[in-house]
Design an enzyme around this catalytic site. Structure first.
Site, PDB file in Angstrom:
ATOM      1  N   MET A 106       0.830  -1.213   0.000  1.00 45.88           N
ATOM      2  CA  MET A 106       0.000   0.000   0.000  1.00 45.88           C
ATOM      3  C   MET A 106       0.862   1.259   0.000  1.00 45.88           C
ATOM      4  O   MET A 106       0.395   2.344  -0.352  1.00 45.88           O
ATOM      5  CB  MET A 106      -0.901   0.034   1.235  1.00 45.88           C
ATOM      6  CG  MET A 106      -2.187  -0.737   1.088  1.00 45.88           C
ATOM      7  SD  MET A 106      -3.319  -0.286   2.416  1.00 45.88           S
ATOM      8  CE  MET A 106      -4.717  -1.331   1.998  1.00 45.88           C
ATOM      9  N   THR A 111      -1.300   8.140   0.914  1.00 49.92           N
ATOM     10  CA  THR A 111      -1.322   9.605   0.921  1.00 49.92           C
ATOM     11  C   THR A 111      -0.132  10.170   1.689  1.00 49.92           C
ATOM     12  O   THR A 111       0.090  11.370   1.689  1.00 49.92           O
ATOM     13  CB  THR A 111      -2.643  10.090   1.552  1.00 49.92           C
ATOM     14  OG1 THR A 111      -3.709   9.348   0.946  1.00 49.92           O
ATOM     15  CG2 THR A 111      -2.890  11.553   1.319  1.00 49.92           C
ATOM     16  N   VAL A 216       4.838 -16.285  -0.050  1.00 49.21           N
ATOM     17  CA  VAL A 216       5.136 -17.238   1.023  1.00 49.21           C
ATOM     18  C   VAL A 216       3.839 -17.957   1.381  1.00 49.21           C
ATOM     19  O   VAL A 216       2.849 -17.322   1.756  1.00 49.21           O
ATOM     20  CB  VAL A 216       5.775 -16.528   2.232  1.00 49.21           C
ATOM     21  CG1 VAL A 216       5.930 -17.491   3.395  1.00 49.21           C
ATOM     22  CG2 VAL A 216       7.135 -15.952   1.829  1.00 49.21           C
ATOM     23  N   HIS A 425      -6.894   1.720   7.098  1.00 47.07           N
ATOM     24  CA  HIS A 425      -6.065   1.601   8.300  1.00 47.07           C
ATOM     25  C   HIS A 425      -6.655   0.494   9.176  1.00 47.07           C
ATOM     26  O   HIS A 425      -7.523   0.759   9.997  1.00 47.07           O
ATOM     27  CB  HIS A 425      -6.068   2.916   9.102  1.00 47.07           C
ATOM     28  CG  HIS A 425      -5.611   4.110   8.323  1.00 47.07           C
ATOM     29  ND1 HIS A 425      -5.935   5.401   8.676  1.00 47.07           N
ATOM     30  CD2 HIS A 425      -4.840   4.216   7.217  1.00 47.07           C
ATOM     31  CE1 HIS A 425      -5.388   6.242   7.805  1.00 47.07           C
ATOM     32  NE2 HIS A 425      -4.726   5.547   6.913  1.00 47.07           N
ATOM     33  N   ASN A 459       0.492  -2.744  10.558  1.00 47.39           N
ATOM     34  CA  ASN A 459      -0.525  -2.062  11.359  1.00 47.39           C
ATOM     35  C   ASN A 459      -1.257  -3.010  12.300  1.00 47.39           C
ATOM     36  O   ASN A 459      -1.823  -2.579  13.307  1.00 47.39           O
ATOM     37  CB  ASN A 459      -1.533  -1.369  10.443  1.00 47.39           C
ATOM     38  CG  ASN A 459      -0.874  -0.369   9.513  1.00 47.39           C
ATOM     39  OD1 ASN A 459       0.207   0.133   9.817  1.00 47.39           O
ATOM     40  ND2 ASN A 459      -1.510  -0.082   8.387  1.00 47.39           N
TER      41      ASN A 459
HETATM   42  P1  FAD Z   1       1.619  -3.112   3.032  1.00 48.45           P
HETATM   43  O1  FAD Z   1       2.126  -1.827   2.542  1.00 48.45           O
HETATM   44  O2  FAD Z   1       0.201  -3.429   2.840  1.00 48.45           O
HETATM   45  O3  FAD Z   1       2.500  -4.259   2.365  1.00 48.45           O
HETATM   46  C1  FAD Z   1       2.266  -5.626   2.605  1.00 48.45           C
HETATM   47  C2  FAD Z   1       2.840  -6.402   1.434  1.00 48.45           C
HETATM   48  O4  FAD Z   1       2.884  -7.798   1.773  1.00 48.45           O
HETATM   49  C3  FAD Z   1       1.989  -6.307   0.163  1.00 48.45           C
HETATM   50  O5  FAD Z   1       2.784  -5.822  -0.893  1.00 48.45           O
HETATM   51  C4  FAD Z   1       1.556  -7.737  -0.091  1.00 48.45           C
HETATM   52  O6  FAD Z   1       1.463  -8.063  -1.470  1.00 48.45           O
HETATM   53  C5  FAD Z   1       2.630  -8.544   0.599  1.00 48.45           C
HETATM   54  N1  FAD Z   1       2.196  -9.891   0.973  1.00 48.45           N
HETATM   55  C6  FAD Z   1       1.042 -10.264   1.556  1.00 48.45           C
HETATM   56  N2  FAD Z   1       1.022 -11.599   1.752  1.00 48.45           N
HETATM   57  C7  FAD Z   1       2.188 -12.074   1.285  1.00 48.45           C
HETATM   58  C8  FAD Z   1       2.758 -13.380   1.211  1.00 48.45           C
HETATM   59  N3  FAD Z   1       2.124 -14.439   1.713  1.00 48.45           N
HETATM   60  N4  FAD Z   1       3.981 -13.538   0.627  1.00 48.45           N
HETATM   61  C9  FAD Z   1       4.659 -12.450   0.151  1.00 48.45           C
HETATM   62  N5  FAD Z   1       4.153 -11.185   0.198  1.00 48.45           N
HETATM   63  C10 FAD Z   1       2.947 -11.013   0.776  1.00 48.45           C
HETATM   64  N6  FAD Z   1      -1.282   5.207   5.892  1.00 48.45           N
HETATM   65  C11 FAD Z   1      -0.842   6.274   6.553  1.00 48.45           C
HETATM   66  O7  FAD Z   1      -0.232   6.135   7.626  1.00 48.45           O
HETATM   67  N7  FAD Z   1      -1.019   7.536   6.075  1.00 48.45           N
HETATM   68  C12 FAD Z   1      -1.703   7.769   4.919  1.00 48.45           C
HETATM   69  O8  FAD Z   1      -1.841   8.922   4.510  1.00 48.45           O
HETATM   70  C13 FAD Z   1      -2.211   6.656   4.201  1.00 48.45           C
HETATM   71  N8  FAD Z   1      -2.908   6.832   3.069  1.00 48.45           N
HETATM   72  C14 FAD Z   1      -3.268   5.749   2.328  1.00 48.45           C
HETATM   73  C15 FAD Z   1      -3.896   5.969   1.092  1.00 48.45           C
HETATM   74  C16 FAD Z   1      -4.155   4.884   0.259  1.00 48.45           C
HETATM   75  C17 FAD Z   1      -4.836   5.117  -1.072  1.00 48.45           C
HETATM   76  C18 FAD Z   1      -3.793   3.565   0.665  1.00 48.45           C
HETATM   77  C19 FAD Z   1      -4.028   2.378  -0.250  1.00 48.45           C
HETATM   78  C20 FAD Z   1      -3.222   3.346   1.917  1.00 48.45           C
HETATM   79  C21 FAD Z   1      -2.961   4.430   2.765  1.00 48.45           C
HETATM   80  N9  FAD Z   1      -2.346   4.269   4.006  1.00 48.45           N
HETATM   81  C22 FAD Z   1      -1.952   5.357   4.714  1.00 48.45           C
HETATM   82  C23 FAD Z   1      -2.048   2.943   4.560  1.00 48.45           C
HETATM   83  C24 FAD Z   1      -0.563   2.597   4.349  1.00 48.45           C
HETATM   84  O9  FAD Z   1      -0.276   2.504   2.997  1.00 48.45           O
HETATM   85  C25 FAD Z   1      -0.269   1.305   5.096  1.00 48.45           C
HETATM   86  O10 FAD Z   1      -0.445   1.579   6.475  1.00 48.45           O
HETATM   87  C26 FAD Z   1       1.155   0.804   4.891  1.00 48.45           C
HETATM   88  O11 FAD Z   1       1.450   0.589   3.542  1.00 48.45           O
HETATM   89  C27 FAD Z   1       1.333  -0.503   5.667  1.00 48.45           C
HETATM   90  O12 FAD Z   1       2.625  -1.003   5.440  1.00 48.45           O
HETATM   91  P2  FAD Z   1       2.930  -2.552   5.577  1.00 48.45           P
HETATM   92  O13 FAD Z   1       4.326  -2.766   5.191  1.00 48.45           O
HETATM   93  O14 FAD Z   1       2.552  -3.019   6.939  1.00 48.45           O
HETATM   94  O15 FAD Z   1       1.903  -3.297   4.588  1.00 48.45           O
END
Ligand code: FAD
Length: 497
Positions: A106, A111, A216, A425, A459
């Site tokens: 994401m 944003t 995975v 979120h 998160n």
């Molecule tokens: P993610 O970024 O979701 O990444 C997880 C990754 O794991 C994904 O690429 C997925 O494909 C991969 N995955 C899942 N399962 C497997 C598997 N079994 N094997 C291998 N890979 C796997 N947050 C904010 O704090 N501020 C903001 O302004 C904000 N705005 C946003 C606006 C939009 C339009 C969107 C879509 C999200 C927004 N967010 C915002 C949320 C923010 O993007 C996420 O909180 C953040 O990306 C979370 O990071 P993460 O690494 O935990 O997970």
């Protein structure tokens, strides 16, 4: 392999970065289920200049199953929704529960708002949280100066300040939103994605490899200790076992608990305490300021970008338990009269997020028989808004109206309440706790209770009820976990010159 990281969003990338900086002797591998969109890996799609290329990158992030054109649920570009199981009879459900599947997760679509938690949002049992948040800001490239000099922004904040600041403590008054963006000399901004979190330290680390389209499927355990992962190459369908000394699952708040469940790791709190931030939106046209500023802009020849209204923040407090985000809309979501000329920056969108009344029963349930398109346990969402949640939503509607009226003319009769899930979120499903008392999945260093060598990230770890955007906090928690691996993992003799 020393450390296998599942997921390439901002939290997975934070592990790769911190370990690349602190332990260049370790062999690191990142597996990402989604495709590589751009170079450098994890680039935010808004930084792709060509509109068609950008749209293609968004579509490629939307998972294995094309979304149904008949499906009227709210969905953002670059994300895919849980196809079914999102609502059970008699419950509210989370119809807009979304994921992104691409290198960068994401974080290639977000944003980039990075507020710090305040009051009861703060995770009280982490003593050095402020320092971890500082480090998370460094990794994400957070700045409060992205829109410095934008005259509408000052006016927006002054008006909001008059409406909200009187009773607020220092630090929780109306202020510029901290944003993970970099401002270029011409005034344009670039958005931080996982590419910024990975940074040169990871990209130049010969001992880190990132494999896109590598899902995975299951974590392998031996005697209560994680021993490796089984990865499916989504291009050719082959499966491979990769041994690893440590595994970090950073696969978002939905798929992290799903993978643990699929691997037979099922602590009581797994998937529970699921919470989404109910969201109310509204739009307003700034009063009076537009004409004066437009005239000033024309006279001074300022570029249009300088007349943006920026992004302003009304922080969460326990007394006013909402998080408010006010930002420029290029066009109003509410149709204006056809002959009404909209001055860029003069229409602002207001988004108010509410903290959820946490319940253990709000949960993701995983099916041992049925599977989803990725061959993982099918998901059923159990989710209800309590009377307190409904009261908070009503209060948020009143507060967002107060904010819109302080700014100018609201563009519609009433604020719009978005369906559950629209916040993007989702928290609580891999909850962090100070003790292993059945209400958490991992300890303050993100180690899953009772399974050596396994950490979770994202998160889903946030245990408090928050209204603020969660990514900064999740990256801060990842920093603590990564530093702990760095300081405890045995030195790999002979790997460095
Ligand atoms: P993610 O970024 O979701 O990444 C997880 C990754 O794991 C994904 O690429 C997925 O494909 C991969 N995955 C899942 N399962 C497997 C598997 N079994 N094997 C291998 N890979 C796997 N947050 C904010 O704090 N501020 C903001 O302004 C904000 N705005 C946003 C606006 C939009 C339009 C969107 C879509 C999200 C927004 N967010 C915002 C949320 C923010 O993007 C996420 O909180 C953040 O990306 C979370 O990071 P993460 O690494 O935990 O997970």
């Amino acid at each position: 392999m020393d450390v296998a990281i599942v997921g390439s969003g901002p939290t997975g990338a934070a592990y790769a970065r911190v370990l690349s900086e602190l332990r260049p002797d370790l062999e690191l591998v990142s597996f990402e289920a989604g495709p590589l969109l751009a170079d450098p890996p994890g680039l935010h799609v808004k930084n792709i200049a060509d509109a068609e290329e950008r749209a293609a990158a968004q579509r490629r992030s939307e998972g294995l199953v094309a979304s149904d054109s008949e499906d009227r649920r709210l969905r953002r570009a670059g994300t895919h929704l849980l196809p079914d199981g999102f609502q059970q009879p008699g419950e509210d459900g989370i119809p807009s529960l979304a994921m992104s599947s691409n290198v960068g997760g994401m974080g290639a679509h977000w944003t980039a708002a990075c507020p710090r938690p305040g009051d009861s949002e703060v995770i009280g049992f982490i003593d050095n949280l402020d320092e971890l948040l500082d480090e998370a800001e460094r990794l994400l490239g957070v700045s409060t100066h992205a829109f410095d000099g934008a005259p509408f922004a000052d006016e927006v904040r002054a008006r909001l300040g008059r409406a909200f600041d009187d009773s607020r403590p220092t630090g929780r008054k109306v202020q510029p939103m901290p944003l993970a963006v970099q401002t270029r000399d011409d005034g344009r901004v670039t958005w931080s994605g996982s590419d910024v979190v990975y940074g040169d330290a990871t990209r130049s680390n010969p001992r880190h490899s990132l494999f896109p389209e590598a899902q995975v499927r299951v974590l392998r355990l031996e005697d209560g200790c994680v021993s490796g992962v089984v990865v499916r190459d989504l291009q050719d369908g082959t499966e491979h076992y990769v041994a690893a000394g440590q595994v970090v699952v950073a696969a978002d708040a939905v798929r992290t608990p799903q993978l643990l469940w699929a691997s037979g790791i099922r602590p009581r709190a797994l998937g529970r305490y699921l919470n989404d931030q109910s969201q109310v939106i509204f739009a307003a046209r700034l009063r009076d300021v537009v004409a004066a500023d437009a005239a000033e802009g024309k006279a001074s020849g300022k570029p249009r970008i300088a007349r943006q209204s920026g992004v302003s923040w009304v922080p969460f407090t326990d007394a006013e338990p909402f998080h408010g985000q006010v930002m420029q809309l290029d066009a109003s979501p509410v149709p204006l009269a056809p002959d009404d000329v909209v001055e860029p920056g003069s229409i602002v969108g207001l988004g108010w997020f509410c903290a959820k009344d946490l319940q253990e029963t709000d949960r993701l349930e995983f099916d041992d028989e049925q599977t989803d398109a990725y061959g993982m346990p099918a998901i059923r969402v159990h989710y209800t808004l309590t009377d307190r949640d409904l009261a908070a939503l009503e209060q948020a509607r009143q507060t967002v109206r107060k904010a819109a009226e302080a700014l100018g003319e609201p563009l519609d009769a009433d604020p719009i309440t978005l369906p559950p899930g629209a916040s993007l979120h989702y928290q609580g499903t891999a909850r962090m706790g100070a003790t292993d008392d059945g209400t958490s999945v991992c300890d303050p260093l993100s180690r899953v209770w009772g399974v050596d060598g396994l950490r979770v990230a994202g998160n889903g770890l946030i245990p408090t009820s928050t209204a603020c955007n969660p990514t900064l906090t999740s990256v801060a928690l990842a920093v603590a976990g990564a530093r702990d691996i760095a300081s405890t993992y045995p030195k790999q003799e002979g790997t460095l010159p």
